[in-house]
Design a protein around this motif. Structure first.
Motif, short mmCIF file in Angstrom:
data_model
loop_
_atom_site.label_atom_id
_atom_site.label_comp_id
_atom_site.label_asym_id
_atom_site.label_seq_id
_atom_site.Cartn_x
_atom_site.Cartn_y
_atom_site.Cartn_z
N GLU A 52 48.67 39.33 44.66
CA GLU A 52 48.32 40.63 44.05
C GLU A 52 48.58 40.64 42.55
N LYS A 53 49.62 39.93 42.10
CA LYS A 53 49.94 39.93 40.67
C LYS A 53 48.84 39.24 39.88
N HIS A 54 48.34 38.12 40.41
CA HIS A 54 47.22 37.44 39.72
C HIS A 54 45.97 38.32 39.72
N LEU A 55 45.70 38.95 40.84
CA LEU A 55 44.49 39.79 40.94
C LEU A 55 44.56 40.98 40.00
N LYS A 56 45.77 41.42 39.72
CA LYS A 56 45.95 42.57 38.83
C LYS A 56 45.60 42.22 37.39
N PHE A 57 45.94 41.01 36.98
CA PHE A 57 45.82 40.66 35.56
C PHE A 57 44.45 40.11 35.16
N ASN A 58 43.75 39.48 36.07
CA ASN A 58 42.54 38.77 35.65
C ASN A 58 41.34 39.02 36.56
#
Lengths: 106, 381
Positions: A52-58
């Protein structure tokens, strides 16, 4: 390569997850779904982190079935069997086995 | 004869009615009452419901009552004074900060072509992957009221059990029975492992993900270090804690950020994060409570309000460091464009290779040549 699934791509980077954790992406246990970022340009393998953290940023894009197969082949060409096993398969597997959804029947 | 009303309930009802009659809203503190005095003047760009933000702030302050009492005890002051000190701390930290977003070289290349940032909802192609971003979509609805008008499917739509007619390979029809739990359909012939984990996406129509997809927040951070450092030491090197999401730091013009951003002093994917407008941050956006992910740290020892002074120094989950802010997150609403950018920071000390540094320099030079009015500055450090 068993249980490793490339799920998202961005340029020459991909995010891989444990295959059995895919049904839980975006749902109640979303933060327990961990991924590993692989950068083919830098030949680097990041440490385990919440998908989820990766999907949030990029603006990560979907990986099709065809693309998935070619990414897995590229991983085998770019990284040693030992690296794939120790830096990718093992942490994903350990993370899956300690998740609260491990073993649930889908 | 109705139930007997206790004196406490009677007084509460009386006070609530009084407030209602005088058209006054009730607040948990004088600090918050003053904070909301000019709330109506706040205007945020994008798909943001300020009413939802206000409600979240008020609810959080109420729910965290005991934590603010603990904070007051720790700091040897009254609850009101502790809240005021926290509000002043938050105001000062944001005022001294600049607003950033981190990007990878390949993303910057696309932004230079398209003129704006994109989010991962815009990369959703297949119907199946619509399920993937639901967790954050629900968070964004709770935090900002994003697509808040799109209702969940009502449970009654299917009744308690729902039967579908399927066809086998030979065209023979057969019934498939579903049980419906709180809006989730689960096949009766399958064991339901966790009812609220299955068919999560089925709770909302596709429009919940598809509508306004290009208006979803773009996530960044704020920092008081000139190059956008954000890590345990507050400088680059070492690389920032967000370098694995993007090794190029882009500074957003502060005035634009204040027009379109909300912020929190924690990762909004973690529970209990409260976002407030960047132009008007509220003290509930600063986690202090034990129920918050890193909150217990903040309450260790007295005087933490004096010790925490830099938004560039964060622990990002390193629970050993008591004197750090967990994280500083910014959510840019209504799209983030190159017109909002002040400068771009590149450095081999933040994980870029020398080849990448060279390539980015060439790309920015080409962009500025093509757009002579561009005010974007490239800074190599």
């Amino acid at each position: 390569m068993k249980n490793i699934t490339p799920i998202k791509q961005l340029g020459n980077s991909v995010l891989v997850v444990h295959s059995k954790s895919i049904p839980y992406i975006g749902k109640k246990h979303a933060l327990e779904v961990k991924c590993i970022k692989i950068d083919f340009d830098l030949s680097s393998v990041d440490s385990l982190i919440e998908l989820e953290k990766h999907l949030k940023f990029n603006p990560w894009e979907d990986v099709s079935d065809d693309e998935s197969s070619s990414i897995l082949r590229r991983m085998q060409e770019s990284f040693s069997e030992k690296d794939i096993s120790e830096k990718i398969a093992k942490p994903l597997s350990e993370s899956y086995s300690t998740s609260s959804f491990e073993g649930l029947d889908q | 004869m109705g139930e007997k009303t206790s004196p406490e309930s009677f007084n509460r009802i009386k006070n609530e009615s009084k407030a209602e009659l005088s058209n006054e809203e009730s607040y948990e503190s004088k600090t918050s009452r003053e904070y909301f005095e000019d709330w109506e003047k706040i205007a945020l760009e994008g798909v943001v419901d300020l009413g939802v933000i206000k409600k979240s702030i008020k609810q959080a302050e109420k729910e965290r009552k005991s934590y603010y009492e603990r904070l007051a005890k720790e700091t040897g002051t009254s609850v009101e004074s502790a809240k005021r000190q926290l509000q002043e701390k938050v105001d000062g930290l944001v005022e001294r900060s600049e607003f950033f977003v981190c990007v990878e070289p390949c993303v910057l290349e696309k932004i230079l072509e398209e003129g704006r940032w994109k989010n991962s909802y815009e990369g959703v192609k297949s119907p199946g992957s619509r399920n993937e971003p639901y967790y954050r979509a629900v968070k964004e609805k709770e935090m900002f009221g994003f697509n808040g008008e799109i209702e969940m499917y009502p449970e009654e739509e299917y009744g308690d059990d729902y039967e579908e007619v399927w066809e086998d390979e030979e065209g023979e029809e057969y019934p498939v029975l579903y049980h419906v739990y709180d809006g989730f359909m689960i096949r009766a012939d399958e064991s339901p492992p966790e009812k609220d984990n299955l068919y999560y996406a089925h709770k909302y129509p596709d429009a919940f993900i598809d509508k306004n997809a290009d208006q979803r927040p773009i996530y960044g951070y704020f920092s008081d270090e000139e190059h956008g450092a954000i890590n345990s030491v507050g400088t680059i090197p070492p690389p920032t804690s967000v370098a694995h999401y993007g090794r190029i730091n882009v500074k957003v013009r502060k005035e634009r950020a204040l027009d379109k951003a909300t912020l929190s002093f924690s990762d909004t994917l973690d529970r209990d994060s409260i976002c407030s407008p960047a132009r008007k941050p509220h003290f509930t956006s600063f986690p202090i409570s034990a129920s918050e992910v890193f909150g217990e740290i903040c309450l260790k020892g007295s005087g933490f309000l004096d010790r925490i002074d830099k938004t560039s120094v964060t622990n990002m989950g390193d629970e050993e460091d008591n004197d750090c802010i967990p994280y500083t997150e910014v959510q840019y609403h209504g799209q983030l464009t190159l017109g909002d950018v002040e400068s771009i920071y590149i450095s081999a000390n933040n994980g870029l290779t020398l080849e990448e540094v060279k390539k980015v320099k060439e790309e920015i030079a080409a962009y500025n040549e093509k757009h002579p009015k561009s005010a974007i500055t490239l800074i190599e450090h």
